[in-house]
Scaffold this motif. Structure first.
Motif, PDB file in Angstrom:
ATOM      1  N   PRO A   1     -31.685 -23.060  23.844  1.00 40.35           N
ATOM      2  CA  PRO A   1     -30.865 -21.839  23.760  1.00 40.35           C
ATOM      3  C   PRO A   1     -30.847 -21.245  22.359  1.00 40.35           C
ATOM      4  O   PRO A   1     -30.761 -21.969  21.361  1.00 40.35           O
ATOM      5  N   ALA A   2     -30.932 -19.919  22.311  1.00 43.80           N
ATOM      6  CA  ALA A   2     -30.850 -19.216  21.027  1.00 43.80           C
ATOM      7  C   ALA A   2     -29.412 -19.096  20.563  1.00 43.80           C
ATOM      8  O   ALA A   2     -29.135 -19.171  19.363  1.00 43.80           O
ATOM      9  N   ARG A   3     -28.501 -18.912  21.499  1.00 44.57           N
ATOM     10  CA  ARG A   3     -27.083 -18.768  21.161  1.00 44.57           C
ATOM     11  C   ARG A   3     -26.334 -20.050  21.515  1.00 44.57           C
ATOM     12  O   ARG A   3     -26.549 -20.630  22.580  1.00 44.57           O
TER      13      ARG A   3
ATOM     14  N   THR B   1     -22.154 -28.074  16.455  1.00 41.91           N
ATOM     15  CA  THR B   1     -23.122 -28.705  15.560  1.00 41.91           C
ATOM     16  C   THR B   1     -24.435 -28.806  16.327  1.00 41.91           C
ATOM     17  O   THR B   1     -24.478 -29.355  17.438  1.00 41.91           O
ATOM     18  N   VAL B   2     -25.494 -28.257  15.763  1.00 41.15           N
ATOM     19  CA  VAL B   2     -26.754 -28.097  16.482  1.00 41.15           C
ATOM     20  C   VAL B   2     -27.860 -28.938  15.853  1.00 41.15           C
ATOM     21  O   VAL B   2     -27.852 -29.225  14.650  1.00 41.15           O
TER      22      VAL B   2
ATOM     23  N   VAL C   1     -30.267 -29.867  11.221  1.00 41.32           N
ATOM     24  CA  VAL C   1     -28.961 -30.205  11.788  1.00 41.32           C
ATOM     25  C   VAL C   1     -27.931 -29.387  11.037  1.00 41.32           C
ATOM     26  O   VAL C   1     -27.874 -29.433   9.800  1.00 41.32           O
ATOM     27  N   ALA C   2     -27.130 -28.624  11.755  1.00 38.95           N
ATOM     28  CA  ALA C   2     -26.184 -27.719  11.108  1.00 38.95           C
ATOM     29  C   ALA C   2     -24.889 -27.658  11.894  1.00 38.95           C
ATOM     30  O   ALA C   2     -24.899 -27.670  13.132  1.00 38.95           O
ATOM     31  N   GLY C   3     -23.776 -27.593  11.159  1.00 35.84           N
ATOM     32  CA  GLY C   3     -22.477 -27.471  11.801  1.00 35.84           C
ATOM     33  C   GLY C   3     -21.457 -28.389  11.174  1.00 35.84           C
ATOM     34  O   GLY C   3     -21.764 -29.180  10.278  1.00 35.84           O
ATOM     35  N   PRO C   4     -20.221 -28.316  11.632  1.00 38.02           N
ATOM     36  CA  PRO C   4     -19.136 -29.044  10.973  1.00 38.02           C
ATOM     37  C   PRO C   4     -19.205 -30.561  11.107  1.00 38.02           C
ATOM     38  O   PRO C   4     -18.577 -31.277  10.320  1.00 38.02           O
TER      39      PRO C   4
ATOM     40  N   GLN D   1     -25.858 -30.404  19.694  1.00 40.17           N
ATOM     41  CA  GLN D   1     -26.404 -29.578  20.773  1.00 40.17           C
ATOM     42  C   GLN D   1     -27.818 -29.143  20.428  1.00 40.17           C
ATOM     43  O   GLN D   1     -28.019 -28.435  19.436  1.00 40.17           O
ATOM     44  N   PRO D   2     -28.824 -29.555  21.209  1.00 40.18           N
ATOM     45  CA  PRO D   2     -30.173 -29.044  20.959  1.00 40.18           C
ATOM     46  C   PRO D   2     -30.198 -27.528  21.105  1.00 40.18           C
ATOM     47  O   PRO D   2     -29.613 -26.966  22.041  1.00 40.18           O
ATOM     48  N   ALA D   3     -30.844 -26.854  20.174  1.00 44.15           N
ATOM     49  CA  ALA D   3     -30.832 -25.392  20.166  1.00 44.15           C
ATOM     50  C   ALA D   3     -32.141 -24.874  19.597  1.00 44.15           C
ATOM     51  O   ALA D   3     -32.889 -25.596  18.935  1.00 44.15           O
TER      52      ALA D   3
END
Length: 330
Positions: A16-18, A24-25, A126-129, A187-189
């Motif tokens: 998913p793009a969004r 956290t992706v 890997v990005a996010g809180p 979440q895989p993104a």
């Protein structure tokens, strides 16, 4: 691209793009490639060509750099970290072959060998809180501070920012790490999710669409640690230094939201009423936003930003809504 990692991604299908705000992706960074510089002259060779101080780069440090034309226009934005026998340079994959060829022209008698290392190490972001927590749960190291890296088997984990990390592992090792991150809660993104994280961090990526469009200060590169003004000469150094000390930067990079049904392309022109059909800037990077529309980094005239009304693609195109960057502009 590379074998086991490529096969793994094919089995994943379209990611998913969004993603939800605050997720956290874990993202395959297929839009990036790697150049390896190996040899006893690797540091002085790169130091003489790039915008930052490679000679002082610590063993566990990473830093932003640019490679410029003699007129100071950026041909590439680079993230560089040290290896035991040299350095790795991460950059946009669509400009890698041409840049590798250009850098190789400068080798001459230097004891350094340049090569495309994209098949030797695969990259995931890997990005996010919850990044630090999930990396640890997946058995991966967590570098203590931004722009630091730590060994992970035959690869590295590089901490780009507080909540953004790059995992660089051999292609047969990254699938298991990616699955471990997903099992831990990431979440895989798709690549847009990583681009969104870097847009929100105010970290631009020069691609084929924007090569030679900007000097360093237009991309806020001196504000994000991408330029040393104490080192010696490198291609474009005179222009970058003159802009810093003698000139006024008429264009800067801003973060914006674009309410559009389709993503505008990087390099798309921007327009403001005072300049009618004359472009006042360009988009740099664009990513799908969780709430709809798109977020982007945009370089434009500061006077147009102050006036407030800017459109993309045409004077009557979609309007830009300006958002905050995580750092202050001069």
């Amino acid at each position: 691209m590379n074998n086991a990692w490529t096969d793994f991604l094919a089995r994943q299908g379209t990611l998913p793009a969004r993603t939800a705000e605050g997720a956290t992706v874990a993202v395959p960074l297929t839009q990036l490639g790697l150049i390896r510089s190996r040899g006893e002259d690797s540091a002085p060779f790169l130091h003489n060509l790039l915008s930052n101080d490679i000679n002082k780069l610590a063993a566990d440090a990473a830093e932003l750099n640019s490679f410029n034309t003699p007129k100071g226009r950026m041909l590439a934005s680079l993230l560089i970290w040290r290896e035991a026998d040299g350095h790795l340079l991460a950059l946009s994959a669509d400009i890698l072959p041409a840049l590798l060829k250009k850098l190789s022209m400068y080798v001459l008698r230097s004891k350094v060998k340049l090569s495309d290392a994209s098949a030797e190490l695969a990259l995931a972001g890997v990005a996010g809180p919850r990044t630090a927590e999930l990396l640890a749960a997946a058995g991966l190291p967590v570098p203590a501070a931004p722009r630091r890296h730590a060994p992970a088997g035959e690869g590295r984990v590089i901490r780009l920012g507080d909540e953004t990390f790059i995992v660089a592992l051999p292609p047969d090792a990254l699938p298991a790490a990616f699955e471990a991150l997903a099992a831990a809660g990431a979440q895989p993104a798709g690549t847009d999710a990583w681009m969104l994280a870097t847009i929100r961090a105010g970290l631009p990526l020069v691609t084929a669409a924007t090569q030679e469009a900007f000097v360093a200060q237009m991309l806020n590169y001196e504000l994000i640690g991408g330029v040393s003004f104490q080192k010696g000469c490198y291609p474009g150094q005179e222009i970058v230094a003159r802009t810093q000390y003698l000139g006024k930067v008429k264009k800067r990079m801003f973060r914006v939201h674009i309410d559009a049904a389709e993503a505008p392309a990087p390099g798309a022109d921007l327009y403001a009423p005072a300049f009618e059909e004359q472009s006042v800037g360009q988009l740099v990077n664009v990513a799908a936003a969780p709430q709809g529309g798109f977020e982007a980094l945009a370089v434009l005239r500061t006077s147009s930003r102050e006036a407030g009304k800017v459109h993309v693609g045409a004077p009557d195109g979609p309007a830009l809504r300006f958002l905050d960057l995580p750092y202050a502009l001069p």
